[in-house]
Write a protein that holds these residues in place. Structure first.
Motif, PDB file in Angstrom:
ATOM      1  N   PRO A 100     -67.057 -32.470  36.585  1.00 27.43           N
ATOM      2  CA  PRO A 100     -66.328 -31.194  36.650  1.00 27.43           C
ATOM      3  C   PRO A 100     -65.278 -31.030  35.550  1.00 27.43           C
ATOM      4  O   PRO A 100     -64.842 -29.914  35.284  1.00 27.43           O
ATOM      5  N   LYS A 101     -64.893 -32.134  34.905  1.00 22.14           N
ATOM      6  CA  LYS A 101     -63.924 -32.077  33.806  1.00 22.14           C
ATOM      7  C   LYS A 101     -64.619 -32.237  32.448  1.00 22.14           C
ATOM      8  O   LYS A 101     -64.001 -32.664  31.474  1.00 22.14           O
ATOM      9  N   ALA A 102     -65.893 -31.846  32.375  1.00 22.62           N
ATOM     10  CA  ALA A 102     -66.682 -32.076  31.166  1.00 22.62           C
ATOM     11  C   ALA A 102     -66.104 -31.384  29.938  1.00 22.62           C
ATOM     12  O   ALA A 102     -66.169 -31.912  28.824  1.00 22.62           O
ATOM     13  N   ASN A 103     -65.551 -30.203  30.108  1.00 21.36           N
ATOM     14  CA  ASN A 103     -64.951 -29.502  28.973  1.00 21.36           C
ATOM     15  C   ASN A 103     -63.561 -30.091  28.739  1.00 21.36           C
ATOM     16  O   ASN A 103     -62.543 -29.536  29.149  1.00 21.36           O
ATOM     17  N   VAL A 104     -63.540 -31.244  28.062  1.00 24.90           N
ATOM     18  CA  VAL A 104     -62.299 -32.013  27.983  1.00 24.90           C
ATOM     19  C   VAL A 104     -61.199 -31.269  27.233  1.00 24.90           C
ATOM     20  O   VAL A 104     -60.014 -31.421  27.545  1.00 24.90           O
ATOM     21  N   THR A 105     -61.564 -30.465  26.244  1.00 18.58           N
ATOM     22  CA  THR A 105     -60.546 -29.685  25.533  1.00 18.58           C
ATOM     23  C   THR A 105     -59.819 -28.763  26.499  1.00 18.58           C
ATOM     24  O   THR A 105     -58.581 -28.676  26.486  1.00 18.58           O
ATOM     25  N   LYS A 106     -60.553 -28.070  27.320  1.00 14.18           N
ATOM     26  CA  LYS A 106     -59.940 -27.177  28.314  1.00 14.18           C
ATOM     27  C   LYS A 106     -59.042 -27.949  29.267  1.00 14.18           C
ATOM     28  O   LYS A 106     -57.913 -27.523  29.570  1.00 14.18           O
ATOM     29  N   GLU A 107     -59.516 -29.098  29.725  1.00  7.61           N
ATOM     30  CA  GLU A 107     -58.745 -29.904  30.669  1.00  7.61           C
ATOM     31  C   GLU A 107     -57.469 -30.438  30.030  1.00  7.61           C
ATOM     32  O   GLU A 107     -56.394 -30.405  30.653  1.00  7.61           O
ATOM     33  N   ILE A 108     -57.577 -30.923  28.814  1.00  7.21           N
ATOM     34  CA  ILE A 108     -56.397 -31.457  28.118  1.00  7.21           C
ATOM     35  C   ILE A 108     -55.386 -30.357  27.857  1.00  7.21           C
ATOM     36  O   ILE A 108     -54.191 -30.501  28.143  1.00  7.21           O
ATOM     37  N   PHE A 109     -55.848 -29.245  27.330  1.00  4.70           N
ATOM     38  CA  PHE A 109     -54.925 -28.167  26.998  1.00  4.70           C
ATOM     39  C   PHE A 109     -54.217 -27.629  28.243  1.00  4.70           C
ATOM     40  O   PHE A 109     -52.996 -27.435  28.239  1.00  4.70           O
ATOM     41  N   SER A 110     -54.958 -27.390  29.315  1.00  5.01           N
ATOM     42  CA  SER A 110     -54.342 -26.815  30.512  1.00  5.01           C
ATOM     43  C   SER A 110     -53.378 -27.808  31.160  1.00  5.01           C
ATOM     44  O   SER A 110     -52.291 -27.425  31.616  1.00  5.01           O
ATOM     45  N   THR A 111     -53.750 -29.082  31.183  1.00  2.00           N
ATOM     46  CA  THR A 111     -52.890 -30.094  31.797  1.00  2.00           C
ATOM     47  C   THR A 111     -51.590 -30.257  31.024  1.00  2.00           C
ATOM     48  O   THR A 111     -50.489 -30.242  31.610  1.00  2.00           O
ATOM     49  N   PHE A 112     -51.685 -30.414  29.723  1.00  2.00           N
ATOM     50  CA  PHE A 112     -50.474 -30.604  28.918  1.00  2.00           C
ATOM     51  C   PHE A 112     -49.627 -29.328  28.886  1.00  2.00           C
ATOM     52  O   PHE A 112     -48.392 -29.402  28.909  1.00  2.00           O
ATOM     53  N   LYS A 163     -52.737 -38.286  33.647  1.00  2.00           N
ATOM     54  CA  LYS A 163     -52.169 -39.610  33.391  1.00  2.00           C
ATOM     55  C   LYS A 163     -51.597 -39.688  31.979  1.00  2.00           C
ATOM     56  O   LYS A 163     -50.507 -40.230  31.754  1.00  2.00           O
ATOM     57  N   TRP A 164     -52.330 -39.122  31.026  1.00  2.00           N
ATOM     58  CA  TRP A 164     -51.840 -39.098  29.637  1.00  2.00           C
ATOM     59  C   TRP A 164     -50.586 -38.241  29.506  1.00  2.00           C
ATOM     60  O   TRP A 164     -49.605 -38.641  28.883  1.00  2.00           O
ATOM     61  N   ALA A 165     -50.643 -37.048  30.088  1.00  2.00           N
ATOM     62  CA  ALA A 165     -49.529 -36.111  29.968  1.00  2.00           C
ATOM     63  C   ALA A 165     -48.262 -36.680  30.597  1.00  2.00           C
ATOM     64  O   ALA A 165     -47.162 -36.541  30.047  1.00  2.00           O
ATOM     65  N   ASP A 166     -48.401 -37.335  31.747  1.00  2.00           N
ATOM     66  CA  ASP A 166     -47.234 -37.915  32.409  1.00  2.00           C
ATOM     67  C   ASP A 166     -46.591 -38.987  31.538  1.00  2.00           C
ATOM     68  O   ASP A 166     -45.368 -39.024  31.368  1.00  2.00           O
TER      69      ASP A 166
END
Length: 480
Positions: free
Chosen positions: A159-171, A113-116
């Protein structure tokens, strides 16, 4: 963020910083070293094309709606003050602050949602706070249990607890360049703020030369965490290091007030860290803020825009609201103010890193999405004058600001009016850059031919009656 004593109010009340203070506060008057690594040079060149980035400060502190980390610092400054309801004594406050880990559960976290929204608004890179000064890791570090993925943290079960990983991969999947913010000081670490002594200020609370083993442990801890970030989270383009008081003592500039508060050696061995980061991530840009030398690849004025163009790579980090961290009912800047700030920054050769702070629920304030949507409409119309551009003299003349395409074939002229809601005038009269020979001219967002006339070094543009689509600024594009 890194805060300058006695200048925080100034920086937050104005987006302009005098060139003298800018040079003093950010050490750009002398000491900048151009990188020699071809991959770094190319990465910097590409980064300068991006112009508009997203900064995010996020941590357990969002639950209290307070300044990021700084209330832990025992300095008597306005931004470090603690609310009595969070602890009657300093040590009770610290205990309660660190206990925020046990209630942090941002279940609405959705980086897509942020990336979009950011992508539509024209943002092209993201810098995320993997760890701020309070030491709470927003990534799955193996060096500490003070982290979002700890069993002590409710969100660790997500399942998205590692937010850095999730943010980096998504963006990254959306085409963004990726920047990892990391605080060199760590106020949670017993090897930085040793529990044997009370903390005195933002600095290490013991003399590393007197206790070299403890300082060596802290250096290893820092190195290992940065190795984790640069080796386990995919492609990282920028390593953005904050906390410039952690630095070799011989780099202190006595002319800079806040640097005079550093009383002991805090050399963390940036050569070792930087070499490791470049091995893990060839060509990575390293930003060791305020420490001039080979590891400060670009400079970073905070809540400020230099008054004049700079001939070195630079980026202004400025909040969309008043705060870097989430504050309920924050005072968010208007879309017009954001566009005006972007135009000023790019006309002086810089990038605009705009901070948006997620709340404790894991999402932005609804106002943020409104602003990004409004900005996206302007970007759709005017992006060719923004991205992959460079500064060109006269940079700024009255209400007019200038950029050029990298090949020099196009000159862009922005007209602003900061005194009121923008209304494009019927005629525009402006000076053109030296040796500019216009062959054609158009106003972005207006179809059809535009009446214009060049007289000497000036151009007059007659705009049609129907020009309601020119919001926030009028952008004239000149082809030479």
């Amino acid at each position: 963020m890194f805060i300058l004593p006695k200048t925080k109010t100034l920086l937050r009340s104005s987006l302009f910083l005098s060139s003298a203070l800018f040079s003093q506060a950010h050490n750009v008057s002398e000491g900048y070293q151009k990188p020699t690594d071809p991959l770094v040079i190319q990465n910097l060149e590409n980064w300068q094309d991006l112009k508009f980035g997203l900064f995010m400060h996020w941590g357990t502190y969002s639950q209290w709606g307070i300044v990021e980390s700084w209330s832990l610092c025992p300095e008597d400054e306005s931004w470090t003050r603690r609310k009595p309801e969070h602890g009657k004594s300093y040590f009770e406050y610290v205990k309660n602050y660190e206990n925020l880990q046990t209630t942090f559960n941002p279940v609405q976290f959705n980086p897509q949602k942020w990336a979009d929204a950011a992508k539509k608004a024209g943002m092209k890179y993201v810098v995320f706070t993997t760890k701020h000064h309070d030491g709470f890791a927003m990534f799955d570090t193996q060096e500490s249990d003070y982290k979002i993925t700890s069993a002590k943290t409710p969100f660790s079960k997500n399942p998205k607890a590692n937010v850095t990983k999730e943010i980096f991969s998504t963006f990254r999947n959306e085409g963004f360049k990726i920047g990892a913010y990391f605080s060199k000081p760590d106020w949670h670490s017993d090897d930085y703020w040793w529990s044997y002594f009370p903390p005195k200020d933002r600095n290490v609370n013991y003399d590393p030369k007197k206790y070299p083993g403890r300082w060596e442990n802290f250096k290893k801890f820092t190195f290992n965490q940065l190795n984790e970030i640069t080796s386990g989270y995919g492609r990282i383009d920028i390593l953005w290091l904050d906390g410039g008081w952690v630095r070799p003592f011989n780099t202190i500039d006595p002319k800079v007030e806040w640097q005079r508060t550093i009383k002991v050696e805090q050399d963390i061995n940036m050569d070792k860290i930087g070499t490791m980061a470049r091995k893990n991530q060839p060509g990575i840009i390293v930003v060791d803020r305020t420490v001039p030398g080979k590891w400060e690849n670009y400079v970073t004025p905070e809540q400020a825009v230099p008054e004049k163009a700079l001939d070195i790579p630079w980026e202004s980090c400025i909040t969309m609201g008043d705060s870097f961290s989430y504050v309920p009912n924050d005072n968010y800047k208007s879309s017009q103010k954001i566009i005006e700030t972007l135009v000023k920054i790019i006309s002086r050769g810089g990038n605009y890193l705009m901070n948006i702070a997620p709340g404790p629920n894991g999402d932005y304030d609804p106002v943020v999405y409104e602003r990004l949507k409004e900005i996206s409409g302007w970007m759709d119309q005017n992006q060719s004058a923004v991205f992959a551009t460079r500064s060109i003299a006269p940079y700024h003349d009255g209400n007019f600001y200038y950029t050029r395409s990298k090949d020099g074939k196009t000159v862009n002229v922005f007209h602003l009016d900061e005194k009121a809601d923008y209304r494009s005038p019927s005629t525009l009269h402006f000076t053109i850059p030296e040796n500019c020979n216009p062959k054609s001219l158009k106003v972005l967002g207006l179809p059809g031919k535009i009446q214009w006339k060049k007289t000497g070094s000036s151009v007059d543009v007659q705009l049609p009656e129907q020009r309601a689509g020119l919001k926030y600024a009028t952008v004239i594009q000149i082809v030479q």
